[in-house]
Design an enzyme around this catalytic site. Structure first.
Site, PDB file in Angstrom:
ATOM      1  N   SER A  31       0.837  -1.194   0.000  1.00 36.11           N
ATOM      2  CA  SER A  31       0.000   0.000   0.000  1.00 36.11           C
ATOM      3  C   SER A  31       0.874   1.246   0.000  1.00 36.11           C
ATOM      4  O   SER A  31       2.100   1.167   0.115  1.00 36.11           O
ATOM      5  CB  SER A  31      -0.932   0.014   1.227  1.00 36.11           C
ATOM      6  OG  SER A  31      -0.184   0.186   2.416  1.00 36.11           O
ATOM      7  N   ILE A  82       3.120   4.513  -0.400  1.00 38.19           N
ATOM      8  CA  ILE A  82       4.283   4.873  -1.208  1.00 38.19           C
ATOM      9  C   ILE A  82       5.007   3.635  -1.721  1.00 38.19           C
ATOM     10  O   ILE A  82       5.510   3.625  -2.849  1.00 38.19           O
ATOM     11  CB  ILE A  82       5.204   5.792  -0.386  1.00 38.19           C
ATOM     12  CG1 ILE A  82       4.551   7.174  -0.269  1.00 38.19           C
ATOM     13  CG2 ILE A  82       6.593   5.921  -1.016  1.00 38.19           C
ATOM     14  CD1 ILE A  82       5.160   8.071   0.770  1.00 38.19           C
ATOM     15  N   SER A 139      11.517  10.617   6.900  1.00 36.79           N
ATOM     16  CA  SER A 139      10.461  11.608   7.099  1.00 36.79           C
ATOM     17  C   SER A 139      11.076  12.934   7.502  1.00 36.79           C
ATOM     18  O   SER A 139      12.088  12.962   8.222  1.00 36.79           O
ATOM     19  CB  SER A 139       9.501  11.138   8.193  1.00 36.79           C
ATOM     20  OG  SER A 139       8.674  12.201   8.639  1.00 36.79           O
ATOM     21  N   TYR A 156       8.715   7.918  16.466  1.00 33.90           N
ATOM     22  CA  TYR A 156       8.815   7.737  15.010  1.00 33.90           C
ATOM     23  C   TYR A 156       9.842   8.708  14.425  1.00 33.90           C
ATOM     24  O   TYR A 156      10.693   8.329  13.612  1.00 33.90           O
ATOM     25  CB  TYR A 156       7.437   7.966  14.393  1.00 33.90           C
ATOM     26  CG  TYR A 156       7.369   7.889  12.888  1.00 33.90           C
ATOM     27  CD1 TYR A 156       7.265   6.665  12.240  1.00 33.90           C
ATOM     28  CD2 TYR A 156       7.388   9.046  12.118  1.00 33.90           C
ATOM     29  CE1 TYR A 156       7.180   6.595  10.849  1.00 33.90           C
ATOM     30  CE2 TYR A 156       7.310   8.988  10.731  1.00 33.90           C
ATOM     31  CZ  TYR A 156       7.200   7.759  10.106  1.00 33.90           C
ATOM     32  OH  TYR A 156       7.131   7.696   8.737  1.00 33.90           O
ATOM     33  N   LYS A 211      13.367   7.964  12.462  1.00 32.44           N
ATOM     34  CA  LYS A 211      13.667   8.512  11.139  1.00 32.44           C
ATOM     35  C   LYS A 211      14.997   9.272  11.147  1.00 32.44           C
ATOM     36  O   LYS A 211      15.720   9.266  10.149  1.00 32.44           O
ATOM     37  CB  LYS A 211      12.510   9.400  10.653  1.00 32.44           C
ATOM     38  CG  LYS A 211      11.216   8.614  10.417  1.00 32.44           C
ATOM     39  CD  LYS A 211      11.417   7.538   9.358  1.00 32.44           C
ATOM     40  CE  LYS A 211      10.276   6.601   9.187  1.00 32.44           C
ATOM     41  NZ  LYS A 211      10.454   5.623   8.098  1.00 32.44           N
ATOM     42  N   THR A 258      -1.723   8.575   2.554  1.00 36.16           N
ATOM     43  CA  THR A 258      -1.519   7.131   2.537  1.00 36.16           C
ATOM     44  C   THR A 258      -2.334   6.479   3.657  1.00 36.16           C
ATOM     45  O   THR A 258      -2.707   7.143   4.626  1.00 36.16           O
ATOM     46  CB  THR A 258      -0.033   6.777   2.764  1.00 36.16           C
ATOM     47  OG1 THR A 258       0.344   7.191   4.093  1.00 36.16           O
ATOM     48  CG2 THR A 258       0.867   7.469   1.741  1.00 36.16           C
TER      49      THR A 258
END
Length: 322
Positions: free
Chosen positions: A50, A52, A175, A201, A205, A234
């Site tokens: 799914s 990107i 990100s 997160y 990254k 997304t």
């Protein structure tokens, strides 16, 4: 200074990361860069069922590449594989079911893959943002296990295979959120203090950016890059950041727009004319730190991260079956 970093990042995001930012940046793109035939080249895309990942896999398939989809959910992955094959007419699409949060599974997969396939380009796209602290069956914090350790093991396990390939590349989907984080190697599994999934997160990254820079120094025959896709619409954004999605949904990039720079880094000749180890946004290298944000780390912190990940990696390799 966290308020400063967050504010500057959000303002920058409104200007550059939205659909409008992509449309503005795309005016300088050379379409010929990605109008290439990659038949005979092999690409592995993690998290490819799914978002990107799927958009990237589809575009590579359109250009004739052999695509290996690495996905966690077999049912959704089968649907994605069928869709890609139907829309592109490319039958060289292979599916591998691997949970990137499970180090033993990654080792087992990589060992088998090296014996059966060649590989020119690895695209580390799989990731997660879990908003409450959850542990995997191995006792690893789930965001760290997927975003950092999973990316580390997948890459290092496949480096020997990539070393054998012509024009080998590794692209990691990071990100812009990493801009608000300074590398923290003292609490890799977020065990101290309150747990904030968004910041965990972002820290993961940042770790991916450091990994890319370190790999580029260590493996000169492979071109490494890391990129920010912008803010794209997304399934992951809708499920992990519902408030952000509701606020920004009319301005988000499409999945294809988010995947554009991944595709460019994976297939274009122009990408490898630039140095290995850079951070990209909209087909150009961009700084990895905001001005005055104090997010730079000393070399010893980066070395400590690599040592810690290698220690984790080897621990799980030793118990890998097969």
């Amino acid at each position: 200074m966290s308020w400063y970093r967050n504010t500057v990042w959000f303002v920058k995001g409104l200007r550059e990361y939205t659909r409008g930012g992509y449309e503005s940046a795309s005016k300088r793109f050379n379409p010929a860069d990605v109008e290439v035939d990659v038949a005979g080249r092999s690409f592995l895309v993690t998290g490819a069922n799914s978002g990107i990942g799927k958009a990237t896999a589809k575009e590579i398939a359109r250009r004739g590449g052999t695509v290996h989809l690495v996905c966690r959910n077999k049912e959704r992955a089968e649907v994605a594989k069928k869709e890609i094959m139907t829309e592109t007419g490319n039958q060289n699409i292979f599916l591998h079911i691997v949970d990137i949060s499970n180090p033993k599974e990654i080792w087992k997969f990589a060992e088998k893959f090296q014996n059966e396939h060649k590989l020119n380009v690895l695209i580390n796209n799989a990731g997660c943002m879990v908003n409450n602290r959850e542990l995997t069956e191995d006792g690893l914090e789930k965001n760290f296990a997927t975003n950092t350790l999973g990316t580390y093991i997948m890459t290092t396990a496949l480096v020997p295979l990539l070393e054998k390939a012509a024009d080998a590349r590794v692209i990691t989907v990071s990100s812009g959120g990493m801009l608000v984080q300074k590398l923290n190697v003292s609490d890799l599994q977020s065990e101290s203090g309150p747990f904030d999934g968004t910041m965990v997160y972002a820290q993961n990254k940042r770790q991916q950016v450091v990994l890319t820079e370190q790999w580029a120094k260590a493996h000169r025959n492979i071109h490494f890059s890391v990129m920010h896709p912008g803010w794209a619409d997304t399934p992951a954004v809708r499920s992990s950041m519902p408030d952000f999605y509701e606020r920004m949904k009319n301005s988000l990039r499409t999945e294809a727009q988010g995947a554009d720079t991944v595709l460019w880094l994976a297939v274009s000749a122009e990408a490898t004319k630039l140095p290995s180890g850079l951070f990209f946004q909209d087909r150009q290298p961009v700084p990895t730190h905001l001005p005055l944000a104090y997010t730079h780390s000393p070399p010893e912190a980066e070395e400590k991260l690599m040592e810690a990940l290698e220690e984790f990696s080897q621990k799980f390799k030793s118990v890998s079956p097969g």
